[in-house]
Enzyme design. Structure first.
Site, mmCIF file in Angstrom:
data_model
loop_
_atom_site.group_PDB
_atom_site.id
_atom_site.type_symbol
_atom_site.label_atom_id
_atom_site.label_comp_id
_atom_site.label_asym_id
_atom_site.label_seq_id
_atom_site.Cartn_x
_atom_site.Cartn_y
_atom_site.Cartn_z
ATOM 1 N N SER A 183 47.297 -6.908 -33.098
ATOM 2 C CA SER A 183 46.291 -7.161 -32.069
ATOM 3 C C SER A 183 46.398 -6.138 -30.947
ATOM 4 C CB SER A 183 46.478 -8.560 -31.479
ATOM 5 O OG SER A 183 46.323 -9.522 -32.496
ATOM 6 N N ASP B 236 45.372 -20.769 -27.634
ATOM 7 C CA ASP B 236 44.076 -20.943 -28.295
ATOM 8 C C ASP B 236 43.696 -22.415 -28.362
ATOM 9 O OD1 ASP B 236 43.743 -18.239 -28.684
ATOM 10 O OD2 ASP B 236 44.594 -18.238 -30.694
ATOM 11 N N GLU C 147 15.143 -17.806 -30.893
ATOM 12 C CA GLU C 147 16.249 -18.470 -30.223
ATOM 13 C C GLU C 147 16.892 -17.508 -29.233
ATOM 14 O OE1 GLU C 147 15.903 -21.640 -30.654
ATOM 15 O OE2 GLU C 147 17.759 -22.157 -31.677
#
Lengths: 425, 186
Positions: A223, A248, A291
């Site tokens: 990461s 998370d 949308e």
């Protein structure tokens, strides 16, 4: 595929050892999203959104499979079958509104995930493939969301299908045959509705597959992090579990609270009332609007109101709209700055926020009817969007003088003096 | 290991082995097979026989008075059948072709001897909305023909694009008059 100091999977229970010999699936999970994946210790909450997007996909698949149990993909009864699901099926209203609003929540977290990548330079080497796969996922999401919106077969569904498949008719010569091939007819009807349902059911699983590739590609370099400085040693990382599963998990709680407020208290806030009128091929709603998550791209589509060079306005609009996304594929090679994080890029940081503002303006223009000031504003915002990537980014990355980078992630966390040079780590 | 495999030497000195032939033949055959499988998979997406069967309709136009128009469905798309008044015909013929984005005369868009019958698809050539103007009391736009509410395209009395984003005139479907009161579309 990981740092040498990663924790090793060592099952203790005999059953787990037996399992590890026959099918090392728990080992795979341990190394991918467990204690075996070392992650930079300084991730902030912007790094929650990948996991949240994954959670949103799982919610969409579960509620979607349930919806499919009650839905009939036939132009004669599709609208009624949705109303039946909402009114008669036990908890059908919850499934329907979770699925419809879940799509919006999915796009919210994915847009935050994308802008996180833009701000912290997550798309740069060695993570270009992660970014490219992410753009593929984004395209698949847009296709899936569009086809899902057609399924209730209301007025917006029908005319949305008409307008979006109309894009293909802008292609010279082969456009109209392609459109008829896509629709299986001359206008949206039963054939189109059935194939949209089939593909709407298929694509989420394709997305899940590409997500696996996305995570695989991510785990090769590991990461990124808010400093953009690469991991240099064990002191820079913590195991994904329990550190980031906990972080998370907290983010997931916040996500679910917001999702629940939307779903239970304003389930139609993001929808359009015209979609509660059954599809009528003889009458177009006064104002066709997609949308909200398509508004910026819809504004770019409509920005061309005039023929330019030898290409008609309609084709320009379609090319510009697809180009706006295709451009993202080239981003890792457009931005030449060796510094990843906008924290250390004083000029890029400003242009990043101008881009965010520009996308909001595009969204607003996409929402409004194409009249008056909105036309010109949409055109200017569309020009700026392309200018950001094609003109501003190359210039900024050439002339910008980055701030000094920290020596390491740990040094940045502990507040030590930065290195004296602006060289990338 | 020596085998019975035959080798032939070509002019350039390359060895052509029987194995190469087998490889090329097998892959080619599989390739042709794959194409043969893909073709029906692609073709099934095209309009099916029942959709195409509706590709032609007959419409009774005896009840349409001059100045009136009706909407009907052909291939699941709206069709406008309009009985033009002499004034509307004169207006359409008065426009010089050089002023038009998609130059066509009214005569080219109608059947000889039946210039008052303007038959067009009710599908805006911009993005496919249904223009207003066929129904009683609907907004016919600044040119007296049709007006698309979606993005403001205005069509004249010959249904030709005059203003707005649409690139083409409203499409005239293939049609023929079976009698004075019946027209076949498609």
């Amino acid at each position: 595929m990981s740092f040498p100091w990663a924790n090793h999977y060592a099952p203790k229970h005999p059953l787990m050892r037996w399992m590890d010999e026959k099918l090392p699936l728990p080992r795979l999970v341990y190394n991918a999203v467990g204690a075996g994946y070392p992650v930079p210790r300084n991730l902030n909450y912007m790094w929650n959104f990948g996991v949240l997007a994954g959670a949103a996909l799982v919610i969409q698949i579960i509620t979607g499979v349930v919806m499919a149990m009650h839905y009939a993909a036939n132009a004669g009864v599709a609208f009624d079958s949705i109303e039946h699901t909402v009114r008669d099926v036990n908890a059908g209203w919850a499934m329907r509104y979770a699925h419809a609003n879940g799509a919006s929540m999915f796009f919210i977290v994915v847009y935050l995930h994308i802008f996180r990548g833009l701000y912290y330079g997550s798309y740069k080497a060695p993570r270009e493939m992660v970014w490219l796969l992410g753009v593929v996922i984004f395209l698949l999401m847009m296709a899936t969301a569009f086809m899902g919106y057609v399924l209730p077969w209301g007025q917006m569904s029908f005319w949305g299908a008409q307008v979006i498949t109309g894009f293909f008719s802008a292609i010279p010569v082969v456009g109209e045959p392609i459109r008829e091939w896509l629709l299986g007819g001359f206008a949206p009807d039963n054939a189109a509705l059935n194939r949209f349902f089939s593909l709407h059911y298929l694509l989420p699983f394709v997305i899940a597959g590409v997500i696996i590739l996305h995570i695989w590609a991510l785990h090769i370099p590991g990461s990124s992090n808010p400093t953009g400085v690469e991991v240099k040693g064990p002191q820079d990382t913590v195991p994904f579990h329990p550190y980031y599963t906990a972080k998370d998990g907290f983010g997931l709680g916040v996500f679910l609270v917001i999702f629940s407020i939307l779903m239970f208290f304003a389930p139609n806030a993001l929808g359009h009332p015209d979609n509660y009128i059954p599809a009528n091929p003889l009458s177009t709603p006064a104002h066709i609007v997609p949308e909200w998550y398509f508004w910026p791209f819809y504004a770019i589509l409509r920005a061309f109101t005039f023929n330019f060079l030898w290409i008609p306005a309609k084709l320009w609009g379609v090319l510009a709209m697809f180009g706006a996304i295709a451009l993202l594929f080239f981003l890792p090679w457009i931005d030449r700055s060796p510094v990843r994080s906008a924290r250390y890029r004083p000029m890029y940081k400003w242009f990043f926020w101008v881009l965010v503002l520009d996308v909001f303006v595009l969204g607003l223009c996409g929402m409004k009817p194409p009249e008056g000031v909105w036309v010109l504003l949409g055109q200017l915002a569309a020009i700026y969007y392309f200018a950001h990537f094609l003109i501003i980014l190359p210039i900024v990355s050439a002339i910008e003088r980055p701030l000094p980078l920290p020596m390491s992630i740990t040094a940045s966390v502990l507040g030590e003096e930065p290195a004296t040079t602006g060289q990338p780590a | 290991m020596t085998t019975l495999e035959q080798t032939e030497t070509t002019g350039e000195g390359h060895d052509v082995r029987r194995r190469d032939f087998i490889n090329i033949a097998a892959v080619s055959f599989a390739g042709v097979g794959a194409v043969a499988v893909v073709l029906p998979l692609v073709n099934q997406m095209n309009p099916s026989a029942d959709v195409l069967a509706l590709a032609s309709i007959e419409v009774d136009i005896s009840k349409i008075a001059p100045g009136q128009a009706i909407k009907t469905l052909w291939r699941k798309q709206p069709v406008f059948i309009r009985n033009l008044t002499p004034k509307e015909i004169a207006e359409a013929n008065a426009v010089p072709l050089s002023e038009l984005r998609d130059p066509q005369t009214l005569a080219e868009r109608t059947t000889a001897g039946k210039e008052n019958w303007l038959i067009t698809l009710g599908v805006c050539t911009h993005l496919g909305c249904v223009p207003l103007g066929a129904g009683e009391g609907e907004n016919r736009g600044p040119f007296g023909g049709y007006f698309c509410p979606c993005h403001g395209s205005a069509y004249d009395t010959a249904a030709r694009i005059r203003k707005g984003p649409a690139p083409k005139n409203l499409q005239v479907p293939e049609h023929s008059f079976k009698s004075d009161t019946v027209v076949q579309i498609g």
